[in-house]
Design a protein around this motif. Sequence first.
Motif, PDB file in Angstrom:
ATOM      1  N   LEU A  42       0.700  -1.117  -0.090  1.00 20.19           N
ATOM      2  CA  LEU A  42       0.051   0.014  -0.032  1.00 20.19           C
ATOM      3  C   LEU A  42       0.902   1.214   0.162  1.00 20.19           C
ATOM      4  N   LEU A  66       2.938   1.421  -3.528  1.00 16.43           N
ATOM      5  CA  LEU A  66       2.100   2.088  -4.463  1.00 16.43           C
ATOM      6  C   LEU A  66       1.702   3.563  -4.576  1.00 16.43           C
ATOM      7  N   GLY A 117       1.786   2.868 -11.874  1.00 16.96           N
ATOM      8  CA  GLY A 117       1.224   1.714 -10.726  1.00 16.96           C
ATOM      9  C   GLY A 117       0.584   0.499 -11.169  1.00 16.96           C
ATOM     10  N   ARG A 118       0.118   0.632 -12.627  1.00 18.11           N
ATOM     11  CA  ARG A 118      -0.546  -0.538 -13.027  1.00 18.11           C
ATOM     12  C   ARG A 118       0.904  -1.791 -12.997  1.00 18.11           C
ATOM     13  N   VAL A 170       1.590  -3.235  -9.852  1.00 21.10           N
ATOM     14  CA  VAL A 170       0.497  -4.190  -9.338  1.00 21.10           C
ATOM     15  C   VAL A 170       0.411  -5.646 -10.265  1.00 21.10           C
ATOM     16  N   ILE A 225      -7.084   1.532  -9.065  1.00 20.71           N
ATOM     17  CA  ILE A 225      -5.733   2.324  -8.234  1.00 20.71           C
ATOM     18  C   ILE A 225      -5.483   3.733  -9.101  1.00 20.71           C
ATOM     19  N   THR A 241      -6.321   7.882  -9.332  1.00 25.73           N
ATOM     20  CA  THR A 241      -6.539   8.545  -8.478  1.00 25.73           C
ATOM     21  C   THR A 241      -7.021   9.847  -8.790  1.00 25.73           C
ATOM     22  N   CYS A 272      -6.910   1.627  -3.861  1.00 27.14           N
ATOM     23  CA  CYS A 272      -5.648   0.727  -3.673  1.00 27.14           C
ATOM     24  C   CYS A 272      -6.058  -0.319  -2.688  1.00 27.14           C
ATOM     25  N   TYR A 273      -6.493   0.555  -1.524  1.00 33.50           N
ATOM     26  CA  TYR A 273      -6.570  -0.745  -0.394  1.00 33.50           C
ATOM     27  C   TYR A 273      -7.542  -1.822  -0.798  1.00 33.50           C
ATOM     28  N   LEU A 328      -5.214  -4.025  -3.482  1.00 34.20           N
ATOM     29  CA  LEU A 328      -4.059  -4.947  -2.805  1.00 34.20           C
ATOM     30  C   LEU A 328      -4.866  -5.619  -1.742  1.00 34.20           C
ATOM     31  N   ALA A 330      -8.647  -4.500 -11.003  1.00 31.05           N
ATOM     32  CA  ALA A 330      -8.358  -3.095 -10.732  1.00 31.05           C
ATOM     33  C   ALA A 330      -9.040  -2.248 -11.981  1.00 31.05           C
TER      34      ALA A 330
END
Lengths: 411, 411
Positions: free
Chosen positions: B15, B18, B41-42, B45, B85, B87, B97-98, B101, B125
């Motif tokens: 967390l 990311l 970010g992708r 993940v 994910i 924002t 994200c929480y 993940l 996601a």
Amino acid sequence: MTARSINAERLLGRLHALGQIGRDGDGRLVRLAGSDADKAGRDVVVAWIRAAGLDVAIDRIGNIFGIWRTADIADEAPVLLGSHIDTVINAGIYDGCYGVLSGLEVIETLKASGYAPARAIAVAAFTNEEGVRYAPDMMGSLVHVGGLPVEEALTTVGTDGTVLGIELERIGYAGAKKPGFLKPHAYIELHIEQGPVLEREGIPIGAVENLQGISWQRITVDGDANHAGTTPMSMRRDAGHAAARVITFLRDRAQASNAPTVATVGCMSFEPNAINVIPSRATFTVDLRDPDEGRLRAEEVALAAYLKDLAAAEEVTISVERLARFEPVTFDSSIVELVEEAARRRGLTSKRMTSGAGHDAQMIARIAPSAMIFVPSFGGISHNPREHTTDIDLVAGANILLDVVSHLAAQ
Amino acid sequence: MTARSINAERLLGRLHALGQIGRDGDGRLVRLAGSDADKAGRDVVVAWIRAAGLDVAIDRIGNIFGIWRTADIADEAPVLLGSHIDTVINAGIYDGCYGVLSGLEVIETLKASGYAPARAIAVAAFTNEEGVRYAPDMMGSLVHVGGLPVEEALTTVGTDGTVLGIELERIGYAGAKKPGFLKPHAYIELHIEQGPVLEREGIPIGAVENLQGISWQRITVDGDANHAGTTPMSMRRDAGHAAARVITFLRDRAQASNAPTVATVGCMSFEPNAINVIPSRATFTVDLRDPDEGRLRAEEVALAAYLKDLAAAEEVTISVERLARFEPVTFDSSIVELVEEAARRRGLTSKRMTSGAGHDAQMIARIAPSAMIFVPSFGGISHNPREHTTDIDLVAGANILLDVVSHLAAQ
């Protein structure tokens, strides 16, 4: 004296020619101070001044003066006419330009008629009257009367990040003359009313006897940027809502009063300005005007008290920055009487009135007897492309200016 | 079953890792859909999903799926976990994200524990849940359930003039899978509350039983740009003032009511936005939410009626554009009960609640039994770098998800 009249075709032709200079890609008239469009407008006006056989003088803040002075009257303080040629964004063609071009027209008419002045006559185009790009407005005339040091004015940073002094250098209008070099014997500014009174009452000439005081403030409200969906209404610290309350407070207060006070919130921005986020910050301006200084101050005090209560009630913090403050101005009564007398002689009705807008005349009034002449504005519309005054009214106003100037310059 | 718990260190580490990806020059977290930051970010993940031994599938709208499916259960509809994910601008690290993940964490935990699922388990996601760069929000899940044709979504033009489909190609996330290829047996989304209720009441687990309806409108008021100094208050057609009246109307109406309706004006702009010009145009957004469709519709009707009266009273014209409209969603009661039961077994208090924010779960609920689990948000703050949930609450929420999933996937 009553037989002399200005050249209507020349004046109107120049007004429309200048009004075509500075059109943007959308056809909007935009001649912000110090811009390329301002340069283009200045170049044309200076060329007309030179063609009329006047001396051109430009001071450090870029004020342009066209001076008709013969050798034998070199020492006499001139009668000064003028206004400005910078504009707001998407402007009409009359605001300011009418005063400058009528001043030039009056001098050319007198010069051609064989009139022998007892003192010089000059026309001025003051820099940055509108204050759109650089604050404060009426900057050139303010610097002229010593109300703002020229160095400070030249280092002003504009809304676009430019510096006025650098822009004036760039466009070739950072002159050599010391601001204030020309001390007028008297100053008269001819202008469109920019309000609805003369048109509504069917009166062609306004003899402007005073000018409203102006108070400009920028107000910043800080709250909390919370989620629009999950934050109950009772738990919000909504800066945008607090800003809206100020607007409705000002309107409700003005409507409940018989005073001529006007209050305007013209600028507004929200942060973060997202549809689903409660505004954490709202920044807006308040423009308060009243012809009475005591009443203007009372309005400022009432607003400050309201902001204090609002901050407590809404749990926001509110900060206030003063942007400009001018006390009401009383013009010279003998010049006002000359305007009335000139109207009477030409068979025109006139009305004593208050200027609701700020004008360069309010600055020059600090150093010389001053007054203004208004002509009707169609629908009271101004700062807008639909700004309009009939040709008949424009010519009548310029002829009243001619009469007043020929009287004053004979003294 | 109760002895099994997620790996807190791994979940919290990911967390925070990311949350460091997509920081701009000012240190702000900004991973807008389809951007370089989104790609970064992708990539992280996807690498974690692969490292966990899951199959990765990416569909045409860029939704990412990590699927745990053994040969013998290949035909069973999977239990789907997930969130997003992408924002907002200047975001916190938890929103979306929480859920993603934790979904991955739950699958890894089950996989390592020797748990034998009766059906596949997958984590998703979804693309562009926030809708900051491309409208509407919750786009990836909306496309997944067939609520928006993928071709239309891919040609969406962003606030920055980019086209989503081209951006997805550019960052390598225009997948080959047909949207909706994965039909879930059930969907559970774990999310921070983004509101103040759980924290204020000291309850660690929210069993989300429904989700507010959302109505987004853009309102444009047109008046007249007159001079702020010369136009009497009674003669103004002030678009900014009318906009302010709408804000205070919405607030006063909400405060006079006991209903949970929330109303927010998040965006506002004035034209010409000049200190000494009465605004000729004000453009703003209204975000209305209510868990009851009838009441939400009543609020929309009340606003429309107010706008009509306001337009007449202020002599302005008002136009309304609908930006988004989602009816309230009722989640699957048996999953909500599983969440309550899981909390009880772990000795945690829980509360049935309404989601105030929109979530991908509201879309997936159209095609599968769905529900959400909330954990407390510090101060109710969200869409803000101060967004915070304690590690203890984060881990507790993920363990409830683990319990619910292990129950559902055993069926």
